[in-house]
Design a protein around this motif. Structure first.
Motif, PDB file in Angstrom:
ATOM      1  N   THR A 228       3.497   9.351   0.740  1.00  0.00           N
ATOM      2  CA  THR A 228       3.069   7.955   0.642  1.00  0.00           C
ATOM      3  C   THR A 228       4.256   7.016   0.525  1.00  0.00           C
ATOM      4  N   LEU A 229       5.227   7.371  -0.288  1.00  0.00           N
ATOM      5  CA  LEU A 229       6.382   6.501  -0.506  1.00  0.00           C
ATOM      6  C   LEU A 229       7.273   6.396   0.727  1.00  0.00           C
ATOM      7  N   GLN A 230       7.190   7.355   1.624  1.00  0.00           N
ATOM      8  CA  GLN A 230       8.044   7.348   2.808  1.00  0.00           C
ATOM      9  C   GLN A 230       7.363   6.763   4.036  1.00  0.00           C
ATOM     10  N   GLN A 231       6.184   6.198   3.880  1.00  0.00           N
ATOM     11  CA  GLN A 231       5.499   5.597   5.027  1.00  0.00           C
ATOM     12  C   GLN A 231       6.316   4.439   5.599  1.00  0.00           C
TER      13      GLN A 231
ATOM     14  N   THR B  31       5.982  -2.248   8.903  1.00  0.00           N
ATOM     15  CA  THR B  31       6.260  -3.143  10.032  1.00  0.00           C
ATOM     16  C   THR B  31       6.969  -4.409   9.562  1.00  0.00           C
ATOM     17  N   THR B  32       6.611  -4.898   8.398  1.00  0.00           N
ATOM     18  CA  THR B  32       7.295  -6.017   7.763  1.00  0.00           C
ATOM     19  C   THR B  32       7.554  -5.660   6.304  1.00  0.00           C
ATOM     20  N   GLY B  33       8.549  -6.296   5.706  1.00  0.00           N
ATOM     21  CA  GLY B  33       8.922  -5.972   4.343  1.00  0.00           C
ATOM     22  C   GLY B  33       7.780  -6.172   3.363  1.00  0.00           C
ATOM     23  N   ARG B  34       7.616  -5.225   2.460  1.00  0.00           N
ATOM     24  CA  ARG B  34       6.585  -5.305   1.421  1.00  0.00           C
ATOM     25  C   ARG B  34       7.194  -5.914   0.164  1.00  0.00           C
ATOM     26  N   GLN B  35       6.509  -6.865  -0.431  1.00  0.00           N
ATOM     27  CA  GLN B  35       6.974  -7.511  -1.656  1.00  0.00           C
ATOM     28  C   GLN B  35       5.987  -7.221  -2.784  1.00  0.00           C
ATOM     29  N   ILE B  36       6.510  -6.698  -3.888  1.00  0.00           N
ATOM     30  CA  ILE B  36       5.703  -6.283  -5.034  1.00  0.00           C
ATOM     31  C   ILE B  36       6.168  -7.067  -6.252  1.00  0.00           C
ATOM     32  N   ALA B  37       5.265  -7.814  -6.861  1.00  0.00           N
ATOM     33  CA  ALA B  37       5.595  -8.657  -8.010  1.00  0.00           C
ATOM     34  C   ALA B  37       5.170  -7.960  -9.293  1.00  0.00           C
ATOM     35  N   VAL B  38       6.051  -7.967 -10.289  1.00  0.00           N
ATOM     36  CA  VAL B  38       5.776  -7.376 -11.599  1.00  0.00           C
ATOM     37  C   VAL B  38       5.848  -8.484 -12.642  1.00  0.00           C
ATOM     38  N   THR B  39       4.805  -8.643 -13.423  1.00  0.00           N
ATOM     39  CA  THR B  39       4.793  -9.669 -14.457  1.00  0.00           C
ATOM     40  C   THR B  39       4.032  -9.156 -15.674  1.00  0.00           C
TER      41      THR B  39
ATOM     42  N   ASP C 267      14.886   3.000   4.282  1.00  0.00           N
ATOM     43  CA  ASP C 267      15.265   1.612   4.539  1.00  0.00           C
ATOM     44  C   ASP C 267      15.759   0.955   3.253  1.00  0.00           C
ATOM     45  N   PRO C 268      16.472  -0.162   3.357  1.00  0.00           N
ATOM     46  CA  PRO C 268      17.026  -0.805   2.158  1.00  0.00           C
ATOM     47  C   PRO C 268      15.935  -1.304   1.219  1.00  0.00           C
ATOM     48  N   VAL C 269      16.215  -1.231  -0.076  1.00  0.00           N
ATOM     49  CA  VAL C 269      15.304  -1.682  -1.130  1.00  0.00           C
ATOM     50  C   VAL C 269      16.010  -2.768  -1.933  1.00  0.00           C
ATOM     51  N   LEU C 270      15.274  -3.831  -2.258  1.00  0.00           N
ATOM     52  CA  LEU C 270      15.845  -4.961  -2.999  1.00  0.00           C
ATOM     53  C   LEU C 270      15.074  -5.164  -4.296  1.00  0.00           C
ATOM     54  N   LEU C 271      15.797  -5.409  -5.375  1.00  0.00           N
ATOM     55  CA  LEU C 271      15.197  -5.792  -6.654  1.00  0.00           C
ATOM     56  C   LEU C 271      15.640  -7.210  -6.963  1.00  0.00           C
ATOM     57  N   VAL C 272      14.678  -8.097  -7.163  1.00  0.00           N
ATOM     58  CA  VAL C 272      14.946  -9.515  -7.399  1.00  0.00           C
ATOM     59  C   VAL C 272      14.543  -9.862  -8.820  1.00  0.00           C
ATOM     60  N   GLU C 273      15.433 -10.534  -9.527  1.00  0.00           N
ATOM     61  CA  GLU C 273      15.120 -11.011 -10.867  1.00  0.00           C
ATOM     62  C   GLU C 273      14.693 -12.474 -10.764  1.00  0.00           C
TER      63      GLU C 273
ATOM     64  N   VAL D 112       1.030   1.677  -5.841  1.00  0.00           N
ATOM     65  CA  VAL D 112       1.320   0.265  -5.600  1.00  0.00           C
ATOM     66  C   VAL D 112       1.759   0.043  -4.159  1.00  0.00           C
ATOM     67  N   PHE D 113       2.594   0.946  -3.641  1.00  0.00           N
ATOM     68  CA  PHE D 113       3.024   0.816  -2.250  1.00  0.00           C
ATOM     69  C   PHE D 113       1.846   0.947  -1.294  1.00  0.00           C
ATOM     70  N   GLN D 114       0.938   1.860  -1.583  1.00  0.00           N
ATOM     71  CA  GLN D 114      -0.245   2.025  -0.739  1.00  0.00           C
ATOM     72  C   GLN D 114      -1.098   0.757  -0.743  1.00  0.00           C
ATOM     73  N   LEU D 115      -1.235   0.108  -1.906  1.00  0.00           N
ATOM     74  CA  LEU D 115      -1.966  -1.153  -1.975  1.00  0.00           C
ATOM     75  C   LEU D 115      -1.279  -2.239  -1.151  1.00  0.00           C
ATOM     76  N   SER D 116       0.052  -2.267  -1.187  1.00  0.00           N
ATOM     77  CA  SER D 116       0.782  -3.284  -0.422  1.00  0.00           C
ATOM     78  C   SER D 116       0.613  -3.098   1.081  1.00  0.00           C
ATOM     79  N   GLN D 117       0.401  -1.870   1.522  1.00  0.00           N
ATOM     80  CA  GLN D 117       0.218  -1.608   2.946  1.00  0.00           C
ATOM     81  C   GLN D 117      -1.141  -2.105   3.455  1.00  0.00           C
ATOM     82  N   LYS D 118      -2.082  -2.260   2.554  1.00  0.00           N
ATOM     83  CA  LYS D 118      -3.416  -2.695   2.985  1.00  0.00           C
ATOM     84  C   LYS D 118      -3.465  -4.172   3.313  1.00  0.00           C
TER      85      LYS D 118
END
Length: 380
Positions: A128-131, A134-142, A167-173, A372-378
């Protein structure tokens, strides 16, 4: 064949404003006509009329000056994440669980049939994590309040994606005032921040150009800090949106450590992301406030609650509530719920070292990252 190419002379005469035919060579056809100069409209230049005393002179062309390029902000000075006076106060990090517990768990795995189920689950998680995306997935944590473990959850998610993905992974504060994501990820110095990059990133930049402004982390991950640790640092929604839109095409997955709700940037991040994680402490007041927020989210478009996962973090070895019963109550709202077990290494704070995490913590973190990644793909 007629003597001279009269149509060429007429065209040239019209372009130059001449009154007579072009001169011909002696005893032969007219000389080859040179190509006509470009018109002002074709070249984008400004036409300057010829003086009145020379009506047959070709018009002078003067190019318009190019607009000045916007000046980029000067490079800020690097700043240490932890002050040198404080770095010596940290004790040696300890493992997430004692030696006796680790040994007992290893024996149980050998003599029980749970090992096969664990291997099957790990195989599903890795797949699942290696799927591809097509466009970058953004996951917000709050979270609802500080101290709920949102930065720890963001760090766990980011390290899991960086470990499994190519692929590259970014963590944004996106919590510039009180954020501690650089400390959790082991960054030593900070320079460019989220607000700085909003005025720098341009569409023609390459990934190499962009990562020059970021903090490189282990494996294939980068960090964009929210501030250099200044008290009162701010991040407005306009700067946040510009950064996230510009960086999305460079990174397969972006994990955003947001401010606590109901801050404005946090609300924008939740609505713009493809999946949301709500961190909450495994306490009675933490569960109560989180349940109230989930009830509020039920009144929003359905994809908001469907794409939300609650993470209940146990900060003590023996929580004061029935964690599983609380998780079922939260699931009744339509959100997913994961329980992050108590881990001595996480509870101590400081730099997150995945090799020191207890095995149940590692399994829970990767399972959370996969869901969470699977949810972002939907949501495209």
């Amino acid at each position: 064949m007629p003597n001279g190419d009269n149509w060429q002379g007429d065209v040239l005469r019209d372009l130059r404003g001449a009154s007579g035919p072009p001169a011909a060579g002696p005893g032969g056809p007219s000389a080859p006509v040179p190509p006509a100069p470009p018109t002002a409209e074709a070249s984008g230049a400004e036409r300057i009329p010829a003086p009145a005393s020379t009506p047959q002179q070709a018009p002078v062309l003067r190019r318009k000056p190019a607009p000045p390029r916007p000046r980029r902000p000067s490079a800020p000075d690097s700043r240490a994440v932890v002050d040198s006076m404080l770095s010596g106060t940290a004790r040696r990090p300890q493992r997430g669980e004692p030696v006796a517990v680790r040994a007992t768990r290893a024996v149980r795995r050998i003599v029980s049939s749970s090992a096969a189920r664990e291997v099957a689950e790990l195989t599903w998680t890795a797949g699942t994590l290696q799927q591809p995306v097509t466009t970058g997935r953004q996951i917000a944590v709050t979270s609802i309040r500080g101290g709920a473990g949102k930065t720890t959850v963001a760090a766990l998610l980011g390290t899991a994606y960086a470990h499994y993905r190519q692929d590259p992974v970014l963590l944004v504060e996106a919590d510039p005032a009180l954020g501690s994501l650089p400390l959790r990820l082991g960054a030593e110095t900070l320079r460019w921040t989220t607000a700085d990059l909003a005025d720098i990133v341009e569409p023609q930049m390459s990934l190499l150009d962009v990562t020059g402004y970021l903090v490189q982390l282990p494996e294939n991950a980068w960090l964009l800090p929210g501030s250099q640790g200044q008290i009162g640092a701010m991040l407005d929604t306009s700067a946040y949106e510009r950064v996230m839109v510009a960086l999305r095409r460079y990174f397969g997955v972006t994990v955003v450590d947001c401010e606590t709700l109901p801050a404005e940037v946090a609300r924008v991040a939740l609505s713009a992301s493809q999946a949301r994680v709500l961190a909450a402490p495994a306490t009675l007041d933490g569960v109560t406030s989180t349940y109230a927020v989930l009830q509020w989210m039920q009144g929003l478009p359905r994809h908001m609650i469907d794409g939300t996962v609650v993470v209940l973090s146990s900060t003590v070895a023996r929580p004061g509530i029935d964690v599983e019963a609380a998780a079922e109550k939260l699931r009744s709202t339509g959100a997913g719920v994961h329980v992050l077990p108590y881990d001595r290494h996480l509870a101590a704070g400081g730099v997150l070292r995945t090799e020191l995490l207890a095995r149940p913590t590692r399994l829970a973190a990767t399972r959370l990252a996969a869901e969470v990644f699977q949810l972002s793909q939907k949501r495209r």
